[in-house]
Design an enzyme around this catalytic site. Structure first.
Site, mmCIF file in Angstrom:
data_model
loop_
_atom_site.group_PDB
_atom_site.id
_atom_site.type_symbol
_atom_site.label_atom_id
_atom_site.label_comp_id
_atom_site.label_asym_id
_atom_site.label_seq_id
_atom_site.Cartn_x
_atom_site.Cartn_y
_atom_site.Cartn_z
ATOM 1 N N ASP A 1 -41.523 -22.188 -21.891
ATOM 2 C CA ASP A 1 -40.340 -22.958 -21.328
ATOM 3 C C ASP A 1 -41.071 -24.125 -20.614
ATOM 4 O O ASP A 1 -41.075 -24.123 -19.337
ATOM 5 C CB ASP A 1 -39.287 -22.028 -20.502
ATOM 6 C CG ASP A 1 -38.176 -22.892 -20.079
ATOM 7 O OD1 ASP A 1 -38.206 -24.188 -20.033
ATOM 8 O OD2 ASP A 1 -37.141 -22.231 -19.593
ATOM 9 N N LYS B 1 -34.919 -31.895 -20.172
ATOM 10 C CA LYS B 1 -35.083 -32.995 -19.291
ATOM 11 C C LYS B 1 -35.615 -34.154 -19.671
ATOM 12 O O LYS B 1 -34.873 -35.056 -20.059
ATOM 13 C CB LYS B 1 -35.799 -32.166 -18.040
ATOM 14 C CG LYS B 1 -34.921 -31.108 -17.490
ATOM 15 C CD LYS B 1 -35.428 -30.731 -16.075
ATOM 16 C CE LYS B 1 -34.682 -29.429 -15.573
ATOM 17 N NZ LYS B 1 -33.303 -29.542 -15.448
ATOM 18 N N PHE C 1 -36.540 -19.008 -13.872
ATOM 19 C CA PHE C 1 -35.547 -19.795 -14.168
ATOM 20 C C PHE C 1 -35.417 -20.483 -15.445
ATOM 21 O O PHE C 1 -36.186 -21.504 -15.681
ATOM 22 C CB PHE C 1 -35.203 -21.194 -12.923
ATOM 23 C CG PHE C 1 -33.915 -21.752 -12.892
ATOM 24 C CD1 PHE C 1 -32.780 -21.239 -12.381
ATOM 25 C CD2 PHE C 1 -33.743 -23.026 -13.749
ATOM 26 C CE1 PHE C 1 -31.464 -21.919 -12.518
ATOM 27 C CE2 PHE C 1 -32.708 -23.522 -14.021
ATOM 28 C CZ PHE C 1 -31.532 -23.092 -13.303
#
Length: 401
Positions: free
Chosen positions: A226, A255, A141
């Site tokens: 990531d 984030k 994801f």
């Protein structure tokens, strides 16, 4: 209708149904707790998918944002501003890298990493134009843009959004043999999550990340990590890659970099990689804006103390000891994770992940399901041990029922 029901009905009537949120309407929040429009308090055990690593309303971050709001919030990259150089310098130092390319959201940062790897492949590695390939892992994801969903194996993320962007090879996560077989002279990068979050907090087998690092060096291929969810303290290290002693060629961050206050993301790498850009080839109006830089600089300062990494380690060890006790009792099949991050697979006879999440909500604990049978636990790193234990007791009670 209650205030909650009215708010949800209005949202359903006027917003696209691209999410299926739990039926709680949050009005205020502080630390690890959120309060809804009815005045009910909930323990946040999700932390905005790790965007809120430092808790809701963290005073240092709010003060940094407020001070910058009084000065200047946006210049665009048409001009310099006085927070930009410090942000880039300090983030590069935190990562042990040289250069930073700031963006806003995690998906934008992943897109930037893809573009960077391709440009590096053509300008530095010498791959023929239009032939660059990037290897990714199944069950990944990395976001929901058109390019990113082109290399997703999640049917819900992909369906009805084609035609898809070419140039990606998908191999099983954790399988070095498959990755080696997929590599060609045109491979420019391997893009991986050091821990797959959306897939259910999947930790790769020992030796996998070092193996990827060795293989990419051997083949002159960039290793892109990531760390949007796994990075910035969540796993007990600044970066999840550190658990395996691995330093990638490029970090993708987001984030928690914005502290849950503003969206901030970045690609961080060497001058040899990010130096391939020339003016006008990539950009963002809001990327690296003064407000974002001010908040991110405070995040970096907080991480430099090591306090949050240490807290994630200590509370994470406790969390995993407690969760491990649930395995074998019939309600929980497996538990995975690292630091203050866990995926809990619920046995089919005890309900779906969504049903368990709804029952926990009724007990004033908020988590989120994924992939049908899994719930994810990722509280803010500022949570107290007492609150964490209370939340775990609610989970035990739900599973007993």
């Amino acid at each position: 209708m209650s205030t909650t029901e009215n708010a949800i009905a209005s949202a359903d009537a006027h917003s696209a149904h691209n999410y299926h949120p739990l039926p709680v309407v949050v009005a205020t929040a502080e630390g690890a707790w959120m309060t809804d429009v009815e005045g009910r308090r909930y323990l946040d055990m999700l932390a905005g998918y790790s965007a809120l690593n430092f808790g809701h309303g963290n005073r240092r971050l709010i003060d940094a944002a407020r001070a910058q709001l009084e000065r200047v919030t946006l210049t665009s990259r048409a001009f310099h501003h006085d927070r930009f150089a410090d942000f880039c310098t300090q983030l590069a130092e935190l990562c042990g890298m040289e250069m930073v390319l700031p963006m806003n959201t995690g998906a934008e940062a992943v897109e930037t990493a893809v573009k960077t790897a391709r440009k590096w492949g053509y300008r530095v590695k010498g791959v023929p134009d239009g032939m660059a390939k990037i290897i990714v892992a199944s069950d990944n994801f990395h976001g929901r843009t058109t390019t990113v969903i082109s290399f997703s194996t999640d049917h819900e993320a992909r369906a009805d959004f084609g035609p898809y962007t070419p140039g990606f090879e998908i191999v099983p996560y954790g399988d070095l043999t498959a990755m080696r077989a997929a590599m060609t002279e045109n491979t420019v990068a391997v893009l991986l999550e050091p821990i797959q979050g959306e897939a259910g907090v999947l930790v790769p087998p020992p030796g996998y990340l070092p193996g990827v690092r060795e293989l990419t060096r051997e083949r002159n291929v960039l290793f892109i990590a990531d760390e949007i969810q796994s990075g910035l303290g969540r796993t007990g290290k600044t970066f999840a890659c550190e658990h395996e002693g691995v330093v990638p060629d490029m970090y993708v961050l987001g984030k928690a970099l914005g502290g849950g206050v503003v969206p901030v993301s970045a690609v961080v790498s060497s001058a040899a990689v990010l130096g391939v850009y020339r003016p006008g080839e990539h950009g963002s109006t809001f990327g690296g804006n003064p407000l974002a830089c001010a908040v991110a600089l405070e995040v970096i300062a907080m991480l430099r103390t090591g306090e949050f990494q240490e807290r994630a380690t200590e509370l994470g060890d406790h969390l995993h000891r407690e969760l491990a006790l649930l395995v074998g009792g019939g309600a929980v099949e497996t538990v995975r994770g690292r630091g203050l991050w866990a995926g809990v697979d619920i046995s089919p006879g005890h309900g779906t992940g969504r049903e368990i999440s709804e029952k926990l909500m009724e007990r004033r604990v908020l988590v989120k399901d994924t992939h049908g049978s899994t719930i994810r636990i990722a509280p803010p790193l500022v949570i107290s041990k007492e609150d964490l234990d209370w939340g775990l007791e609610q989970l035990r009670e739900v599973l007993r029922g």
